[in-house]
Motif scaffolding. Structure first.
Motif, PDB file in Angstrom:
ATOM      1  N   PHE A  77       0.833  -1.206   0.000  1.00  0.00           N
ATOM      2  CA  PHE A  77       0.000   0.000   0.000  1.00  0.00           C
ATOM      3  C   PHE A  77       0.867   1.256   0.000  1.00  0.00           C
ATOM      4  CE2 PHE A  77      -3.417  -2.498   2.480  1.00  0.00           C
ATOM      5  CZ  PHE A  77      -4.000  -2.945   1.298  1.00  0.00           C
ATOM      6  N   ILE A  78       1.874   1.264   0.877  1.00  0.00           N
ATOM      7  CA  ILE A  78       2.752   2.431   0.994  1.00  0.00           C
ATOM      8  C   ILE A  78       3.528   2.654  -0.294  1.00  0.00           C
ATOM      9  CG2 ILE A  78       4.767   3.355   2.205  1.00  0.00           C
ATOM     10  CD1 ILE A  78       3.716   1.910   4.719  1.00  0.00           C
ATOM     11  N   ASP A 109       2.764   1.775  -3.399  1.00  0.00           N
ATOM     12  CA  ASP A 109       1.884   2.266  -4.463  1.00  0.00           C
ATOM     13  C   ASP A 109       1.501   3.727  -4.225  1.00  0.00           C
ATOM     14  OD1 ASP A 109       2.017  -0.228  -5.594  1.00  0.00           O
ATOM     15  OD2 ASP A 109       0.095  -0.906  -4.785  1.00  0.00           O
ATOM     16  N   TRP A 110       1.207   4.080  -2.985  1.00  0.00           N
ATOM     17  CA  TRP A 110       0.840   5.449  -2.626  1.00  0.00           C
ATOM     18  C   TRP A 110       1.984   6.415  -2.925  1.00  0.00           C
ATOM     19  CZ3 TRP A 110      -3.330   8.153  -0.603  1.00  0.00           C
ATOM     20  CH2 TRP A 110      -3.047   9.395  -0.017  1.00  0.00           C
ATOM     21  N   GLU A 111       3.197   6.053  -2.479  1.00  0.00           N
ATOM     22  CA  GLU A 111       4.335   6.953  -2.635  1.00  0.00           C
ATOM     23  C   GLU A 111       4.751   7.111  -4.090  1.00  0.00           C
ATOM     24  OE1 GLU A 111       7.317   5.439   0.017  1.00  0.00           O
ATOM     25  OE2 GLU A 111       6.461   6.500   1.755  1.00  0.00           O
ATOM     26  N   THR A 112       4.441   6.114  -4.910  1.00  0.00           N
ATOM     27  CA  THR A 112       4.738   6.224  -6.335  1.00  0.00           C
ATOM     28  C   THR A 112       4.010   7.408  -6.960  1.00  0.00           C
ATOM     29  OG1 THR A 112       5.093   3.845  -6.545  1.00  0.00           O
ATOM     30  CG2 THR A 112       4.563   5.039  -8.557  1.00  0.00           C
ATOM     31  N   TYR A 170       2.085   9.943  -4.894  1.00  0.00           N
ATOM     32  CA  TYR A 170       1.968  11.136  -4.054  1.00  0.00           C
ATOM     33  C   TYR A 170       3.272  11.572  -3.389  1.00  0.00           C
ATOM     34  CZ  TYR A 170      -2.972  10.267  -4.731  1.00  0.00           C
ATOM     35  OH  TYR A 170      -4.204  10.069  -5.287  1.00  0.00           O
ATOM     36  N   LYS A 173       4.406  11.460   2.296  1.00  0.00           N
ATOM     37  CA  LYS A 173       3.105  12.121   2.210  1.00  0.00           C
ATOM     38  C   LYS A 173       2.008  11.204   2.756  1.00  0.00           C
ATOM     39  CE  LYS A 173       4.354  15.957   0.235  1.00  0.00           C
ATOM     40  NZ  LYS A 173       4.145  17.296   0.871  1.00  0.00           N
ATOM     41  N   VAL A 174       1.091  11.813   3.501  1.00  0.00           N
ATOM     42  CA  VAL A 174      -0.064  11.060   4.008  1.00  0.00           C
ATOM     43  C   VAL A 174      -1.328  11.836   3.661  1.00  0.00           C
ATOM     44  CG1 VAL A 174       1.190   9.906   5.866  1.00  0.00           C
ATOM     45  CG2 VAL A 174       0.155  12.134   6.291  1.00  0.00           C
ATOM     46  N   THR A 175      -2.477  11.281   4.014  1.00  0.00           N
ATOM     47  CA  THR A 175      -3.746  11.847   3.534  1.00  0.00           C
ATOM     48  C   THR A 175      -4.002  13.269   4.003  1.00  0.00           C
ATOM     49  OG1 THR A 175      -4.925  10.860   5.406  1.00  0.00           O
ATOM     50  CG2 THR A 175      -4.817   9.574   3.363  1.00  0.00           C
ATOM     51  N   LEU A 188      -1.180  16.351   1.913  1.00  0.00           N
ATOM     52  CA  LEU A 188      -0.914  16.400   0.465  1.00  0.00           C
ATOM     53  C   LEU A 188      -0.844  17.836  -0.020  1.00  0.00           C
ATOM     54  CD1 LEU A 188      -3.218  13.502  -0.768  1.00  0.00           C
ATOM     55  CD2 LEU A 188      -0.740  13.495  -0.617  1.00  0.00           C
TER      56      LEU A 188
END
Length: 225
Positions: free
Chosen positions: A208-209, A211-214, A216, A220-222, A225
């Motif tokens: 999850f982390i 894919d998210w960091e790719t 955002y 970075k967190v929700t 941003l």
């Protein structure tokens, strides 16, 4: 299910109560002696960490009913809070349970290896009964089956006491005890952590982390941003 931590180590207790839905702490003479400090200071330290409303189970070391009762009264006065006195299921212990019940002091029957021991303790006034799951397994018995029999006997005879299953060596034993409907378990800090552990959970979080960091960006967190 009520989870209790079987230790007198304050750092382990602080960590578990910070992270997990803990209902209390259990101790015994062996656990207490490992801390190699003043007995009452240890118990007061535990009480200060967990608060007055969480359960603290402390064992009397006497083997005569009258002395067990004296220990229980002393501990109830000095430690206080939601305190349970652990009493072994020997004949003098059963006698002590009856006396303590009349005095309004809460009891946990301990060193239980058979369902009949648990039933007699419950009828004598114990609020909790503590079967030793792994130790039963080690004498070619089945600790889980004993817990199951205790639950069945309590239902058949309309007994209000609860099972506090103890002596675990692995998560599978805890899982199987939970399936019997036992109300509570007490485990050491290592097993408490392992109840949550699974390699695929760790892999999923890491994925999850990644894919998210790719998309955002790293760090970075929700909410930033």
């Amino acid at each position: 299910m009520m989870y209790l931590l079987d230790t007198a180590n304050l750092e382990q207790i602080k960590r578990a109560f910070d992270l997990y839905p803990m209902s209390g702490v259990t101790t015994n003479p062996t656990i207490i002696s490992k801390e190699n400090r003043n007995f009452i200071e240890i118990l007061k330290g535990i009480r200060s960490v967990i608060g007055k409303d969480k359960m603290l189970h402390v064992q009397a070391v006497s083997t005569k009913a009258e002395e067990i009762v004296k220990e229980a009264e002393y501990l109830n006065e000095v430690i206080g809070g939601n305190l349970y006195i652990k009493v072994p299921v020997i004949a003098e212990g059963i006698k002590a349970m009856k006396i303590l019940k009349n005095k309004g002091i809460k009891v946990t029957a301990t060193a239980i290896f058979t369902a009949e021991q648990a039933l007699m303790a419950a009828v004598s006034g114990a609020e909790f009964v503590a079967p030793y799951v792994n130790r039963i397994d080690n004498i070619t018995g089945s600790g889980v089956n004993v817990v199951d029999e205790i639950m069945e006997l309590f239902e058949l005879h309309n007994v209000d006491a609860k099972v506090l299953a103890a002596s675990f060596k692995n998560v599978q034993q805890v899982h199987e005890v939970a399936l019997t409907g036992a109300q509570s378990v007490t485990v050491n800090a290592q097993i408490m952590d392992k109840l949550l552990e699974h390699p695929l959970t760790d892999w999923s979080v890491e994925q999850f982390i990644k894919d998210w960091e790719t998309v955002y960006g790293k760090g970075k967190v929700t909410n930033n941003l």
